[in-house]
Design an enzyme around this catalytic site. Structure first.
Site, PDB file in Angstrom:
ATOM      1  N   CYS A  68     -13.757  18.480  20.238  1.00 39.20           N
ATOM      2  CA  CYS A  68     -14.784  17.461  20.472  1.00 39.20           C
ATOM      3  C   CYS A  68     -14.653  16.280  19.492  1.00 39.20           C
ATOM      4  CB  CYS A  68     -16.160  18.119  20.419  1.00 39.20           C
ATOM      5  SG  CYS A  68     -17.475  17.129  21.158  1.00 39.20           S
ATOM      6  N   HIS A  69     -15.704  16.000  18.739  1.00 36.01           N
ATOM      7  CA  HIS A  69     -15.736  14.840  17.841  1.00 36.01           C
ATOM      8  C   HIS A  69     -14.776  14.956  16.658  1.00 36.01           C
ATOM      9  CE1 HIS A  69     -19.582  14.275  19.927  1.00 36.01           C
ATOM     10  NE2 HIS A  69     -19.372  12.988  19.682  1.00 36.01           N
ATOM     11  N   ALA A  70     -14.172  16.112  16.468  1.00 40.76           N
ATOM     12  CA  ALA A  70     -13.271  16.313  15.334  1.00 40.76           C
ATOM     13  C   ALA A  70     -12.019  15.453  15.427  1.00 40.76           C
ATOM     14  CB  ALA A  70     -12.902  17.785  15.198  1.00 40.76           C
ATOM     15  N   GLY A  71     -11.764  14.820  16.567  1.00 41.08           N
ATOM     16  CA  GLY A  71     -10.649  13.894  16.688  1.00 41.08           C
ATOM     17  C   GLY A  71     -10.754  12.735  15.711  1.00 41.08           C
TER      18      GLY A  71
END
Length: 78
Positions: A68-71
């Protein structure tokens, strides 16, 4: 940045205790990293130690995965 012995709470309040810091992890050989999503990536991407570790793993052909947002973390590590 994230430090050993610290306990962090996830989005739903579940605790997670860090066993080592990213600074301590710098001297250890890892096969890769999986960065969790949620709120953590916004804080992780601000830590020079995290960014250095992620970039170093990638440059050495190791796995860098994220949810998810960990990119945001590998993007910030360039």
């Amino acid at each position: 940045g994230p430090s050993a012995g610290s306990t962090y709470k996830g989005k739903h309040g579940y605790p997670c205790k860090a066993e080592i810091s990213f600074k301590e992890a710098a001297g250890i050989s890892f096969q890769g990293v999986v960065i969790p999503g949620g709120f953590a990536p916004d804080r992780l991407r601000r830590s020079p130690d995290v960014l250095h570790t992620v970039k170093s793993l990638f440059e050495n052909g190791k796995m860098v995965a994220f949810i998810c947002h960990a990119g945001w973390v590998p993007i910030s590590a360039k």
